[in-house]
Design a protein around this motif. Structure first.
Motif, PDB file in Angstrom:
ATOM      1  N   LEU A 174      20.371 -32.507  67.632  1.00  0.00           N
ATOM      2  CA  LEU A 174      19.607 -31.614  68.510  1.00  0.00           C
ATOM      3  C   LEU A 174      20.042 -30.168  68.352  1.00  0.00           C
ATOM      4  O   LEU A 174      19.238 -29.242  68.517  1.00  0.00           O
ATOM      5  N   GLN A 175      21.316 -29.932  68.039  1.00  0.00           N
ATOM      6  CA  GLN A 175      21.782 -28.570  67.785  1.00  0.00           C
ATOM      7  C   GLN A 175      21.095 -27.991  66.547  1.00  0.00           C
ATOM      8  O   GLN A 175      20.696 -26.828  66.535  1.00  0.00           O
TER       9      GLN A 175
ATOM     10  N   TRP B 111      18.208 -28.969  65.396  1.00  0.00           N
ATOM     11  CA  TRP B 111      16.817 -28.751  65.787  1.00  0.00           C
ATOM     12  C   TRP B 111      16.668 -27.438  66.555  1.00  0.00           C
ATOM     13  O   TRP B 111      15.754 -26.654  66.300  1.00  0.00           O
ATOM     14  N   THR B 112      17.570 -27.190  67.499  1.00  0.00           N
ATOM     15  CA  THR B 112      17.516 -25.946  68.279  1.00  0.00           C
ATOM     16  C   THR B 112      17.687 -24.730  67.371  1.00  0.00           C
ATOM     17  O   THR B 112      16.975 -23.733  67.514  1.00  0.00           O
ATOM     18  N   SER B 113      18.625 -24.811  66.437  1.00  0.00           N
ATOM     19  CA  SER B 113      18.820 -23.718  65.483  1.00  0.00           C
ATOM     20  C   SER B 113      17.554 -23.503  64.659  1.00  0.00           C
ATOM     21  O   SER B 113      17.167 -22.367  64.382  1.00  0.00           O
TER      22      SER B 113
ATOM     23  N   GLU C 146      14.892 -21.795  66.855  1.00  0.00           N
ATOM     24  CA  GLU C 146      15.263 -20.390  67.038  1.00  0.00           C
ATOM     25  C   GLU C 146      15.036 -19.593  65.756  1.00  0.00           C
ATOM     26  O   GLU C 146      14.622 -18.436  65.801  1.00  0.00           O
TER      27      GLU C 146
ATOM     28  N   ARG D 242      15.126 -36.194  75.848  1.00  0.00           N
ATOM     29  CA  ARG D 242      15.106 -34.832  75.301  1.00  0.00           C
ATOM     30  C   ARG D 242      13.984 -34.652  74.282  1.00  0.00           C
ATOM     31  O   ARG D 242      13.631 -33.536  73.911  1.00  0.00           O
TER      32      ARG D 242
ATOM     33  N   LYS E 190      11.080 -32.308  75.471  1.00  0.00           N
ATOM     34  CA  LYS E 190      11.217 -30.865  75.259  1.00  0.00           C
ATOM     35  C   LYS E 190      10.779 -30.482  73.839  1.00  0.00           C
ATOM     36  O   LYS E 190      10.194 -29.410  73.625  1.00  0.00           O
TER      37      LYS E 190
ATOM     38  N   LYS F 277       7.644 -27.968  73.156  1.00  0.00           N
ATOM     39  CA  LYS F 277       7.870 -26.736  72.405  1.00  0.00           C
ATOM     40  C   LYS F 277       6.901 -26.614  71.234  1.00  0.00           C
ATOM     41  O   LYS F 277       6.350 -25.538  70.981  1.00  0.00           O
TER      42      LYS F 277
END
Length: 418
Positions: free
Chosen positions: A254-255, A257-259, A262, A305, A308, A312
């Protein structure tokens, strides 16, 4: 290292990763330990030998497609150097690479260099592919050496070359090397991570997650104990450690994915010359959703999660309310889904527009996650958002999901709009 990528290096540190650059003796261009087998020079039947590089390339492809790769290579070996080209030798190397024949691919490179042809990034992409598909125990070391060799040969690596190297690490199950390569990529410029980069890393983390979940389930250990005729004793501290590994691996995915999200957003909002825009495709979304499904039984909160992620990328239609006879009226301006923003701001980038943002798996994974969590309203909001923003992509897929959507409306006692 960019601030975007720091969370992943923290994962590496927490797992005790200590990756050292491999150095070993050289003979010529390549590492010792890889036997380069001679290329065939005789054909099984008589062929007309082309005297032009373009015709030679066509002849090679034609014969290779017939399943006669050795004959195709022998034809190249029999032609005069002036009738050959880098393109021809790249075809030879790539053909061996597709079959995982690393020693032959390396020999193809040597023959090319012996004839005075300079390698290109395409040459090294093929060689790295050979490393990825080879079962040689030295293939990862050879891949590292090939990447270093590019600089020595004056060949500027491309992001395709970097991704090819990461694919080698992926196939060799070297998560540490992959994380190190990823974390050392620049934030901007031609070597900034691409969609393929993130996809390779996230698919590898999902594979790690599945392995950790298998360990936690104890299926393999139970099978081994049964085969050996011994009793499997439960160990609470070991179970706790395995659960922690599952959670940490999922968090890492997930980190990344978040990166990725962003990074997509940053490149859209603040474009930089020489840095390609990033797209979102169905494949990378499906990787995350499959991970959420996999971890759901162990930890429902982690599995949720995935909602989300869906919101998004595709949006959730907030005007739909299951308890009202009329659609809800929202005074808040809805956020534009990320996939829509990409489509709007990359109208001139044909490659991005051709990227499939949605497929049957995406829809099924999302609807199944909603049903599993009894989030029927979210399922309808997702579907309505697809109808509003992705009508063209949804049209050929609609018939595959009609029954499921009607059942969801029925659960909510709502008539389905026609």
């Amino acid at each position: 290292m960019s601030a975007l990528l720091r969370p992943v290096i923290r994962l590496a540190c927490s797992r005790g990763i200590n990756v050292q650059s491999v150095r070993f003796a050289h003979v010529g261009d390549f590492a010792v330990g890889v036997k380069r087998r001679a290329l065939p020079t005789t054909t099984s039947i008589a062929y007309t030998i082309p005297t032009d590089a373009y015709l030679l390339a066509k002849k090679f492809q034609e014969v290779a497609r017939q399943g006669k790769l050795d004959d195709a290579v022998a034809i190249v070996m029999q032609t005069k150097t002036r009738s050959q080209s880098v393109v021809v030798w790249n075809l030879v190397i790539d053909a061996y690479a597709k079959e995982g024949r690393l020693s032959r691919a390396l020999r193809g490179y040597s023959e090319m260099r012996r004839r005075g042809f300079m390698p290109t990034p395409t040459t090294f992409t093929a060689l790295l592919k050979a490393c990825a598909l080879s079962d040689s125990v030295r293939s990862k070391e050879v891949a590292d050496e090939l990447f270093r060799l590019m600089e020595k040969q004056g060949v500027d690596p491309s992001i395709i070359n970097a991704n090819s190297l990461m694919s080698v690490y992926q196939r060799k199950h070297d998560m540490e090397a992959m994380l190190e390569r990823f974390n050392n990529m620049p934030e901007d410029g031609p070597m900034a991570p691409s969609l393929a980069t993130y996809t390779i890393l996230m698919s590898s983390l999902r594979r790690e997650l599945l392995a950790r979940l298998d360990e936690l389930s104890g299926k393999a250990e139970a099978a081994a104990a049964k085969a050996e005729g011994r009793v499997l004793i439960s160990n609470s501290s070991r179970t706790a450690r395995l659960k922690e590994n599952v959670h940490r691996t999922f968090d890492a995915l997930l980190q990344v994915w978040t990166s990725f999200v962003e990074d997509v957003d940053r490149r859209l909002s603040h474009p930089v010359d020489g840095t390609a825009l990033l797209s979102v495709d169905a494949h990378i979304v499906n990787i995350v959703l499959k991970a959420c499904h996999a971890v759901y039984r162990e930890n429902r909160a982690l599995g949720r999660r995935g909602f989300k992620v869906i919101e998004k990328v595709y949006g959730l239609d907030q005007t739909f309310g299951p308890l009202l006879s009329k659609p809800m009226i929202s005074t808040r301006e809805p956020a534009v889904p990320l996939a829509v923003r990409i489509r709007q701001q990359s109208s001139g980038a044909n490659d991005l527009n051709r990227t499939p943002v949605l497929d049957d798996d995406t829809i099924n994974l999302t609807l199944d996650l909603c049903t599993r969590d009894e989030e029927y309203t979210k399922a309808i909001r997702f579907w309505r958002s697809l109808e509003a923003y992705f009508a063209e992509e949804l049209q050929p897929l609609k018939k595959n999901h009609t029954e499921k959507i009607e059942a969801l409306y029925a659960r909510l006692n709502q008539p389905r709009p026609r």
